[in-house]
Scaffold this active site. Structure first.
Site, short mmCIF file in Angstrom:
data_model
loop_
_atom_site.label_atom_id
_atom_site.label_comp_id
_atom_site.label_asym_id
_atom_site.label_seq_id
_atom_site.Cartn_x
_atom_site.Cartn_y
_atom_site.Cartn_z
N TYR C 25 -27.15 -35.35 55.07
CA TYR C 25 -26.30 -34.16 54.69
C TYR C 25 -25.85 -34.59 53.53
O TYR C 25 -26.18 -33.22 52.91
CB TYR C 25 -25.10 -33.47 55.44
N ALA C 80 -18.94 -30.38 50.48
CA ALA C 80 -17.92 -29.15 51.45
C ALA C 80 -18.01 -30.44 52.66
O ALA C 80 -17.88 -31.66 52.53
CB ALA C 80 -19.33 -28.40 52.33
N SER C 107 -13.65 -27.10 47.97
CA SER C 107 -14.97 -26.18 48.60
C SER C 107 -14.14 -25.06 48.99
O SER C 107 -13.25 -25.45 49.56
CB SER C 107 -15.83 -26.52 49.05
N GLN C 129 -13.88 -23.54 44.73
CA GLN C 129 -14.70 -22.88 44.53
C GLN C 129 -15.13 -21.56 45.06
O GLN C 129 -14.89 -21.85 46.45
CB GLN C 129 -16.19 -23.90 45.13
N TYR C 131 -17.26 -19.19 47.50
CA TYR C 131 -18.49 -18.39 47.80
C TYR C 131 -18.10 -16.83 48.39
O TYR C 131 -16.84 -16.88 49.34
CB TYR C 131 -19.14 -19.01 48.95
N THR C 157 -20.19 -19.35 42.94
CA THR C 157 -21.16 -20.66 42.98
C THR C 157 -21.92 -19.35 43.36
O THR C 157 -21.97 -18.73 43.91
CB THR C 157 -21.40 -21.40 44.06
N LYS C 235 -20.93 -20.95 38.74
CA LYS C 235 -21.18 -22.71 38.80
C LYS C 235 -22.75 -22.68 39.35
O LYS C 235 -22.64 -22.04 40.13
CB LYS C 235 -20.09 -23.21 40.44
N HIS C 259 -26.55 -27.41 41.99
CA HIS C 259 -25.93 -27.41 43.33
C HIS C 259 -26.13 -28.90 43.69
O HIS C 259 -26.57 -28.99 45.04
CB HIS C 259 -26.50 -26.56 44.49
C1 LIG Z 1 -22.22 -33.08 50.29
C2 LIG Z 1 -22.10 -32.28 48.98
C3 LIG Z 1 -21.59 -30.89 50.11
C4 LIG Z 1 -21.50 -29.64 49.33
N1 LIG Z 1 -20.95 -28.78 48.85
C5 LIG Z 1 -20.35 -27.73 48.18
C6 LIG Z 1 -19.70 -26.13 48.57
O1 LIG Z 1 -20.14 -26.14 49.43
N2 LIG Z 1 -19.89 -25.75 47.31
C7 LIG Z 1 -20.73 -25.64 46.33
O2 LIG Z 1 -20.61 -24.90 45.51
N3 LIG Z 1 -21.53 -26.57 45.95
C8 LIG Z 1 -21.52 -27.37 46.58
N4 LIG Z 1 -21.35 -28.99 46.73
C9 LIG Z 1 -22.58 -29.00 44.72
C10 LIG Z 1 -21.74 -30.49 44.01
O3 LIG Z 1 -20.20 -29.25 44.46
C11 LIG Z 1 -22.07 -30.24 43.16
O4 LIG Z 1 -22.40 -29.40 42.00
C12 LIG Z 1 -23.22 -31.18 43.53
O5 LIG Z 1 -22.28 -32.17 44.01
C13 LIG Z 1 -23.49 -32.04 42.21
O6 LIG Z 1 -24.60 -33.28 42.23
P1 LIG Z 1 -23.75 -34.53 41.96
O7 LIG Z 1 -23.34 -34.73 44.15
O8 LIG Z 1 -25.02 -35.68 41.36
O9 LIG Z 1 -22.56 -35.20 41.36
C14 LIG Z 1 -22.21 -29.94 47.50
C15 LIG Z 1 -22.53 -30.97 46.84
C16 LIG Z 1 -22.63 -32.18 48.15
C17 LIG Z 1 -23.51 -32.95 48.03
#
Ligand SMILES: Cc1cc2nc3c(=O)[nH]c(=O)nc-3n(C[C@H](O)[C@H](O)[C@H](O)COP(=O)(O)O)c2cc1C
Ligand SMILES: Cc1cc2nc3c(=O)[nH]c(=O)nc-3n(C[C@H](O)[C@H](O)[C@H](O)COP(=O)(O)O)c2cc1C
Ligand SMILES: Cc1cc2nc3c(=O)[nH]c(=O)nc-3n(C[C@H](O)[C@H](O)[C@H](O)COP(=O)(O)O)c2cc1C
Ligand SMILES: Cc1cc2nc3c(=O)[nH]c(=O)nc-3n(C[C@H](O)[C@H](O)[C@H](O)COP(=O)(O)O)c2cc1C
Lengths: 371, 371, 371, 371
Positions: C25, C80, C107, C129, C131, C157, C235, C259
């Site tokens: 995940y 998350a 998140s 952040q 939603y 987002t 975002k 994302h």
């Molecule tokens: C496991 C995981 C969960 C994430 N959950 C959210 C989230 O809840 N809301 C959101 O806007 N972005 C979420 N993201 C995106 C991150 O905010 C971010 O854009 C992204 O992880 C950046 O890339 P990187 O992991 O390569 O640094 C998530 C990313 C990952 C890896």
């Protein structure tokens, strides 16, 4: 192993059958072998843009080299010392060429003499690949023997004033097995080829340094013309500038070649260089290509870019190593068949039709620029 | 392992012979080692376009650095702490350089003093690579000792205000073995080099942070000129803008270098950067290159783009690790031989001929644009 | 495993420590994960062109986000459900952020409530952040709780009207472990997150489909402004056109993000897209980047192209999985250290100096075009 | 193996389930299979540039082919001899198509007759892929049977005057298992398909050579129109020039196809060729694409470039091999779902919206040129 159905299969068979030092000598290229892989890979950077709905029920595969018709545009490039691949050596190769009605270019360093080759395949189209010796008398005699035997052209190798650096040969202390000899030069003292001094490593490199003339220059072409009336093709041109220079010397043809990537690592793949040479020559002499041709679509690409024929080196050795004349013949038959198939699928019934098409072969970058 | 026939073979031998932490220190680059592989790979993005039928029976391989003739255009780049590779250390290296009549650049951080090096190889062409210490008196004394001993130039390293991040050294807690010392600084308290605090990991990085002046700036070149009359080369320029700036300071030369990719990961490969620097300098000082040179065609490419000489770092260490002076000498001999072969196969009899040719070395993209 | 010295090391550690479905995940991306690898690889297509001989003894790493100073330009992106990585979850992360004086983006789907986070790290720079739920009342309450708690901004987002297709989550029937809950929504019935129907496979995807508003549109930004006075950052913008549109809505900032390649496979790497967005925005709001940032030179590249800060997602999770707050803190410290080193080696003493340089970061193609 | 969640999973399952010679026949391409991998890889050279904050709560996935509405723009391409994949063969496939409300293109060489297919799925949208036989009477009867049964169009394959060279089929002496037959031609003597002569190797290639008309030409389209009033689509156009020529013949559509890379190796990937064809056609007939479509974003790319629908060949066979109709249906459902997800994440509510956007799909080079 099941029966070979592609040049690749023959290559795999040869790798298994040949002694390591022979396989290394045949297969390797200079230094890092970057150009060696590029020669093949470069073909895959071009794209075919076929015509469709053209009647291809009848196709004419024929071309000609130096005025002599050939059945399809794939001829045999000179490779030294074929008896290392198979006891029947050059004889098997020239007979295969004869039976397929395409041309045979004999190496100066064949393990069979021009006389024996002619005797074995008198009907074959034969050309002599020439290294010019420091001893010009030796050179002259060889050329004139060939001419008397009905050879129809000289392919003067211009990319070998000295031998390229091939690490594997150095490592293997590669030299011609003692039971074989360069039959065109029985008179010459060739102990160099059989013995290797510790420093340099490659017996062949030492022989070249001892015997071949590194001072060869443009003016020597005029000299060559004084000793033979055979047409002269320069083998080993890889730039437009040199092609233009060659045209000035009134050569009959240019073989775009980098010596199978065995001389100077880092030169362009031949299919990459071909277009600028065809453009530079502008129809004033024939242009051919060798280097990395392994299937029918490779042939299509070279022909579409303006070559009258392509030559193959290693694929012949792989066929020869597999099972002598039959192997060479099958390699040629496969390439004929694949070329025919590819020509038909290009929607063309002849080489002329292929060459007169517009943008039938383009680099991959064509598709991005068309945005 | 059979006897080495290429720089690659020496590298493989060294990998086997050296303790892991020494191998890691010598071989590694900064961060992801992207520039490390790029330094070598970039050479393979250029293509050689040789002349043919030029008399290459006699070739002159000679060049010069800062007015001193060298037998062929490959010199030795400064690498720190050579005694880790072989007990004979820097002495073996300088003697090999002397015997091959090319130049030797000694590291500030040699495990042999300038005095001992001079005593061992008084006939060698010697230059001092210089790190400027916060303590300018220390710096001044070293420079003046070298000048008195007949050193002929200063290579001022400009890419190391602090040490680059090298993950492997951090992981290994790398530090100089306790039985060795930086012989040019016996007086200085260098315990930093032998002990490592838990946080930072690399002893070398800590030494640099403690001793080397991160405030070094353009105006310091003027200061350097007040303490020595040796010509000054800037080592570590990688852009045309900085080269132009250097010319303003009237430096004698520029060594296009990224410190063997050990400082800032992501900078261009040196062969990629060379052309813009040669253009920017416009003949107003000499230009050299180091980084990734591993065979004769690499040398050809750098020289064709305008370098007067190339320097090699790691290949020297690999030869040294294999068998001391003999290994270094053989590495140099191979490069000489390969450069000679490549020059002849380019159809050139001298560096001047190579440099005056048009488009003899081009990027691969040349062939697509020629469509 | 030896102590981690790079983000890569932490990633390897996390791969070993986490249950497969959690690792999948966290680490996976949408569909073929082409953009996932591109996010990282794209950084390596750019080259650094450093200045030299600039006094870098004193450097200022500071930047600011939405007017709040940060100690160095790396902040924490919302991810998350952090308690799956480590029992201390979001608390460990926000405390690490607080101690390093950089910003923390929480998140919407945290496994810790905004209240508990604020209590644990009242001094931290916190953003929410967001939603937007179909149920706008739910949304409004969350935003207003955060604002009352001193959160300083909303990262809305905009790339998730529905959840992207992540094959591994579908395969794993991924859902939040039953002992954890999305603490910001205790009131809501979230059985969707814990149960998975056979058809769709991913519990998260089902929750998004059930709760999140796929009709979100530009006009909703005006609505958001009616319920909060916190500045709004979008975002998930990845094109210049959308950035221009965002500027029209008077947003305070744009986070160039895909994302973490988890939504639409095939979108550009963020570092590739950054430049057109900075150009489109033309200074009218702040621009940040996230996606694939893994070391100090990645930060340099984004900052040089005009970002005020970068955000990291997965590296934080790797640190957290390794050893909670300490791991997150060490990841941040390493990035701080690497960014500092890289800035100094670029010859810059501040972000301003880096951003005012010309061509200090260029694509690799720069070097061919300069021929 | 866990339940498949992607086309890739079905491919892996089929590789395990099918006899080697059937797997080879289905999966392989011509010669070196360069175009085979390029068909898929080429999709990954394009980038999606999504819109955001557009209300995508309601989306319309529908398109139409030759005037007939389809539920989403993915139809089934003709593949020969489906009973080798699963005993239910073509019947399973057409029923899956019927249930998903998309179109089914039946191969001339189906192992089920047009009559049986129609009986099994009378509500399905059916088209007949046509090979024109030397015996025009045979051709005419087949076309007219199909028309009477309610088939709605002819896809005339124009890239197969002869069969391409497929090494694996030659190696396997591939021929149709003796218990199956080409049901559309029970009357014809098809012993060719079941027996293979030693020379050529592929039974299919021999059948094509024996029966199919290699003299097919543009004028035959006029003839085809005399025997049917069904609209005619040319299947196998891959260049703008040929597309222009097709428009002159007033065809109803063009299927940009390279026969799943099974005919002429080295032709462009279909997604690379699509744009020049759409441009050449300029709205004068419909344009579709097949080749390498494996997930929802591939569909997006083709549609964004102007295709009305895409067709899938092998993915259907993988689904069929896995578990008959259910597998085919699931493959289609996944692609529908993925296309829907991707469309929504592109910020579009319909195909029209996607196609009217500017630069929503671009080649990767877009990002460098924007510097
Ligand atoms: C496991 C995981 C969960 C994430 N959950 C959210 C989230 O809840 N809301 C959101 O806007 N972005 C979420 N993201 C995106 C991150 O905010 C971010 O854009 C992204 O992880 C950046 O890339 P990187 O992991 O390569 O640094 C998530 C990313 C990952 C890896
Ligand atoms: C083993 C071997 C020996 C060769 N010997 C010669 C030779 O004696 N004279 C010559 O001009 N070229 C020689 N060549 C080069 C070939 O004529 C030809 O240029 C090259 O093999 C074509 O490339 P290919 O092997 O990829 O088809 C040799 C090549 C090989 C592989
Ligand atoms: C182990 C090692 C130590 C080095 N030590 C120094 C040094 O002390 N001073 C310096 O200016 N450069 C040093 N360099 C950089 C070299 O002078 C040279 O720039 C680099 O090695 C050239 O690249 P190459 O190793 O690919 O040939 C070192 C390089 C290596 C590999
Ligand atoms: C096993 C197989 C058999 C095929 N048989 C036919 C055929 O009988 N007639 C035809 O026009 N195309 C045939 N094709 C080509 C397909 O119609 C289609 O162009 C191609 O499969 C699309 O590429 P894809 O397999 O990557 O989706 C065949 C393709 C495959 C893979």
């Amino acid at each position: 192993m099941s029966a070979p159905v592609s040049v690749k299969d023959y290559e795999n068979s040869a790798r298994e059958k040949l002694p390591k030092s022979v396989w290394d000598y045949y297969s390797s290229g200079a230094n890092n072998e970057q150009t060696l892989s590029d020669n093949c890979n470069a073909f895959s950077r071009y794209r075919l843009r076929p015509h469709v709905l053209n009647d291809v029920s009848k196709v004419n595969l024929g071309s000609s080299v130096l005025g002599t018709p050939i059945d399809f545009p794939v001829c045999i490039a000179s490779t030294a010392m074929n008896k290392m691949a198979h006891p029947t050596g050059e004889i098997a190769v020239v007979k295969a060429a004869e039976s397929m009605k395409i041309g045979y270019m004999q190496s100066t360093w064949a393990t069979t003499s021009v006389e024996d080759i002619t005797a074995a395949a008198p009907g074959a189209i034969r050309w002599l690949q020439l290294y010019i010796y420091k001893n010009r008398e030796v050179t002259k005699q060889l050329v004139q023997r060939a001419e008397r035997l009905g050879y129809q052209g000289i392919f003067l190798t211009v990319d070998t004033p000295i031998l390229g650096k091939r690490y594997k040969d150095v490592k293997n202390n590669f030299s011609l097995p003692s039971h074989l000899s360069l039959e065109n030069f029985k008179a010459l003292d060739l102990k160099e080829l059989h013995t290797v001094d510790g420093e340099n490593g490659s017996g062949l490199a030492q022989m070249v340094a001892a015997l071949i003339d590194p001072s060869l220059q443009w003016s020597d072409i005029a000299w060559l013309k004084t000793i033979t009336s055979m047409p002269i093709v320069l083998k080993g041109i890889i730039t437009g500038e040199m092609a233009k220079r060659a045209v000035k010397e009134n050569v009959a043809g240019i073989l775009v070649s980098n010596h199978g990537a065995r001389q100077l690592d880092g030169v362009p793949a031949t299919i990459d260089a071909l277009r600028e040479i065809v453009q530079a020559v502008d129809g004033k002499c024939e242009v051919y290509l060798d280097g990395g041709v392994r299937n029918g679509t490779d042939v299509i690409k070279a022909i579409a870019f303006g070559a009258k024929a392509v030559f193959i080196g290693r694929p012949v050795l792989w066929g020869l190593a597999h099972n002598g004349q039959e192997g060479v013949r099958h390699v040629l038959k496969m390439l004929r068949e694949e070329f025919k198939t590819a020509l038909q699928l290009m929607g063309c019934t002849s080489i002329e039709e292929l060459q007169s098409g517009v943008n039938m072969v383009v680099p991959q970058s064509y598709f991005n620029s068309s945005l």
